[in-house]
Design a protein around this motif. Structure first.
Motif, short mmCIF file in Angstrom:
data_model
loop_
_atom_site.label_atom_id
_atom_site.label_comp_id
_atom_site.label_asym_id
_atom_site.label_seq_id
_atom_site.Cartn_x
_atom_site.Cartn_y
_atom_site.Cartn_z
N ARG A 65 0.91 -1.09 -0.05
CA ARG A 65 -0.14 -0.17 0.03
C ARG A 65 0.63 1.15 -0.43
O ARG A 65 1.83 1.40 0.46
CB ARG A 65 -1.11 -0.04 1.47
N LEU A 67 1.38 5.18 0.55
CA LEU A 67 0.89 7.07 2.05
C LEU A 67 1.38 7.54 0.92
O LEU A 67 2.50 8.14 1.12
CB LEU A 67 0.97 6.63 3.41
N GLU A 71 -0.49 13.18 3.37
CA GLU A 71 -1.90 12.63 3.78
C GLU A 71 -0.92 11.96 5.49
O GLU A 71 -1.61 12.12 6.93
CB GLU A 71 -1.83 11.56 3.49
N THR A 123 -3.78 10.17 11.94
CA THR A 123 -5.51 10.05 11.41
C THR A 123 -5.04 9.04 10.18
O THR A 123 -5.39 8.30 10.22
CB THR A 123 -5.76 11.26 11.14
N ALA A 124 -3.99 9.22 9.42
CA ALA A 124 -3.72 8.79 8.65
C ALA A 124 -3.20 6.95 8.65
O ALA A 124 -3.26 6.21 8.27
CB ALA A 124 -2.62 8.63 7.96
N ARG A 126 -4.58 6.10 11.65
CA ARG A 126 -6.55 4.61 11.44
C ARG A 126 -7.17 4.37 10.70
O ARG A 126 -6.97 3.26 10.80
CB ARG A 126 -6.78 5.77 12.43
N ARG A 127 -6.56 4.82 9.49
CA ARG A 127 -6.91 4.78 8.07
C ARG A 127 -6.43 3.29 7.58
O ARG A 127 -7.64 2.35 7.21
CB ARG A 127 -6.80 5.39 7.13
N ILE A 128 -5.09 3.42 7.66
CA ILE A 128 -4.34 2.40 7.33
C ILE A 128 -4.72 0.90 8.05
O ILE A 128 -4.57 0.02 7.91
CB ILE A 128 -2.80 2.23 7.60
N ARG A 130 -7.27 0.49 9.75
CA ARG A 130 -9.25 0.00 9.53
C ARG A 130 -9.38 -1.36 8.36
O ARG A 130 -9.57 -2.08 8.48
CB ARG A 130 -10.16 1.73 8.82
N ASP A 131 -8.32 -0.37 7.30
CA ASP A 131 -8.05 -1.68 6.11
C ASP A 131 -6.79 -3.14 6.60
O ASP A 131 -7.54 -3.89 5.64
CB ASP A 131 -7.16 -0.79 5.10
N GLN A 163 -0.43 0.14 16.56
CA GLN A 163 -0.51 1.86 15.58
C GLN A 163 0.20 2.03 15.78
O GLN A 163 1.26 3.31 15.58
CB GLN A 163 -2.23 2.43 16.14
#
Length: 547
Positions: A65, A67, A71, A123-124, A126-128, A130-131, A163
């Protein structure tokens, strides 16, 4: 030695002069040689490299992935870095000459001024996460409805992301301008053990070995194994880490609908019983009305019953989990909108009005149809009467016919034409009852069968007649149609309100026919007096038979 020192310092001074406004030789920023470059050239060389920072590559399960640095809160201070590159080797003791000399003899590295915004980075991440997170699959039960045999389907572990560790790894990658990749740190979340799944499968088989009897919602309901099999399922808990017997939500909702229908017994409103009357009040000018005592009979109300859906659902779930084959679902008592005690307060004729028509016209058919629809309507204390709400759209299927109708100051044929007479008659009855008038609209053209300034048109769905029963007693609406007109009578108890209507003079209306102000005065038993003037403007006057 002194001579050598002088020579070296002199060389440093010469270099300073030769590189005035430029970076000294051998100055490098983030691996980029900027020696001898002026401010604009330094900005060009390092800006292109550091401002266009490549994405951070993150790997998990063989997949990569990306980033984007922006971001993750990556910020590069180009101006400060350029200035530090120009200042490199020019500060320190003896005016910075030793530092200058050091720059001539070896490489001087200037760090790029890079920062990472913590909030954006978190924030970035946390988004990673979640996926990348995967809840454990708790397993499932496969039920053979014909035999009641149950087989457990294996569970599957889940995955969590560390995290905090991932945040630090991404931060280090951004600050070091590294090329990655960064491995996403994870840990395994254990799922439901096979032994526990087999235990639940055996419990389900035992439950499905007998019917489930449900009582409390009318006659007992016995659910056969065929009906129970689709209902029973495995219920995952704690994010899939544990499990217990549960029920399928969609099938439970269907079962609750079935039980609700069996349990339902609608409440019956109490109803005051009083006769429709002949004409009492018909005047178009100054009028007054006071309530009169009447004998009113009451048909008592009756409480109803309804299933308590949430409590019933929990009772059924508990029976499945515990293996019980009998469950009583709870019901609740529902109260009528109009209670017997309230209906017994109705002891007055509080308002009435009559308007005339010519018998035999198509419009009279519509008037009679609407009058029959609203006859015997009971408006509970605090409730609102809506003529459109009670009668709906006027259609031929409901028995309405074409008759003249005022639209845009013109008279045109329309299904339901003429029902504004019902609206006007109800309006005047509520007017003289002293009730709260919420919404009415006068005709654009004055029709001489109605009191000027005291009438109400009607059109579905946008023009309505509404009033609120602001008394402590229900209001009973009675209608009566004869060969000569329609009478609307309201029964209730308005506390002795006395009402008068006082019309002013007709005054010329700019661009129209005339305007008039009619004042309603309501005198309450406690001595309060409320005056409510309403001004109405008309375009023209129309003879009665045309609408």
């Amino acid at each position: 030695m002194a001579g050598v020192l002088v020579v070296l310092l002199a060389a440093a001074l010469v270099a300073r002069a030769a590189y005035a406004g430029k970076a000294l030789p051998s100055v490098r920023v983030a691996g980029v040689d900027v020696g001898g470059a002026d401010e604009a050239e330094i900005r060009r060389r390092i800006g292109a490299v550091l401002s266009a920072r490549e994405p951070v590559r993150l790997t998990l399960d063989g997949r990569t992935r990306e980033l984007r640095p922006s971001e993750a809160g990556y910020r590069f201070d180009l101006e400060r870095t350029v200035q530090e590159a120009l200042d490199a080797g020019r500060t320190g003791v003896l005016g910075g000459l030793p530092a200058t000399l050091g720059s001539l003899l070896g490489t001087r590295r200037v760090p790029a001024r890079i920062t990472v915004d913590d909030r954006a980075l978190r924030t970035a991440v946390r988004r990673i996460a979640r996926d990348a997170v995967r809840d454990p699959f708790p397993g499932a039960l496969q039920v053979d409805a014909s035999t009641g045999a149950v087989e457990a389907k294996a569970s599957r572990p889940g995955r969590a992301v560390n995290q905090a560790r991932l945040t630090e790894r991404v931060r280090a990658e951004l600050l070091a301008a590294g090329r990655g990749p960064v491995e996403i740190p994870t840990r395994t979340i254990a799922a439901v053990p096979t032994g526990r799944l087999n235990e639940l499968a055996r419990s389900a088989e035992r439950f499905l070995s007998e019917p489930l009897r449900i009582t409390g919602a009318g006659a007992p309901l016995d659910l056969t194994i065929d009906e129970l099999a689709p209902l029973v399922e495995l219920e995952g808990r704690d994010g899939g880490r544990s499990a217990r017997l549960g029920v399928d939500q969609a099938r439970l909702a269907t079962l609750l609908d079935r039980l609700a229908a069996r349990a339902a017994r609608p409440a019956r409103d109490a109803r005051p019983l009083a006769p429709a009357t002949d004409a009492i009040l018909t005047g178009k000018g100054s009028e007054s009305f006071r309530p009169r005592s009447v004998d009113v009979r009451v048909r008592p109300g009756r409480p109803g019953r309804a299933l308590r859906r949430d409590a019933a659902a929990e009772a059924i779930r508990a029976a499945v989990r515990s293996g019980r084959h009998a469950v009583r679902v709870p019901t609740a008592t529902t109260q009528p909108k109009v209670t017997t005690a309230q209906a017994r307060k109705v002891d007055q004729l509080i308002g009435s009005f009559t308007t005339p028509y010519v018998s035999g016209q198509p419009r009279v058919t519509n008037i009679r149809r609407m009058a029959a629809t609203i006859d015997n309507t009971v408006i509970a204390p605090g409730a609102t009467f809506s003529l459109n709400g009670l009668t709906g759209e006027r259609t031929k299927a409901k028995g309405y016919v074409e008759a003249p109708f005022i639209a845009g100051n013109k008279i045109e044929p329309s299904v339901g034409g003429g029902v504004s007479q019902v609206s006007t008659t109800v309006y005047n009855a509520a007017y003289f009852a002293g009730l709260q008038l919420d919404a009415h609209t006068a005709h654009s053209l004055y029709i001489d069968r109605y009191p000027p300034g005291r009438e109400s048109t009607l059109n579905f769905p946008d023009i309505d007649l509404r009033w609120t029963n602001d008394t402590d007693a229900p209001v009973l609406v009675r209608t009566r149609t004869t060969d000569g007109g329609i009478t609307v009578t309201l029964y209730g108890h308005n506390g002795g309100r006395r009402v008068s209507a006082s019309p002013g003079d007709r005054r010329p209306a700019p661009g129209g026919d005339f305007q008039i102000t009619v004042t309603r005065t309501v005198r309450y038993a406690d001595g309060r007096v409320v005056r409510q003037p309403v001004t109405t403007r008309y375009e023209n006057e129309v003879e009665s038979p045309s609408e």
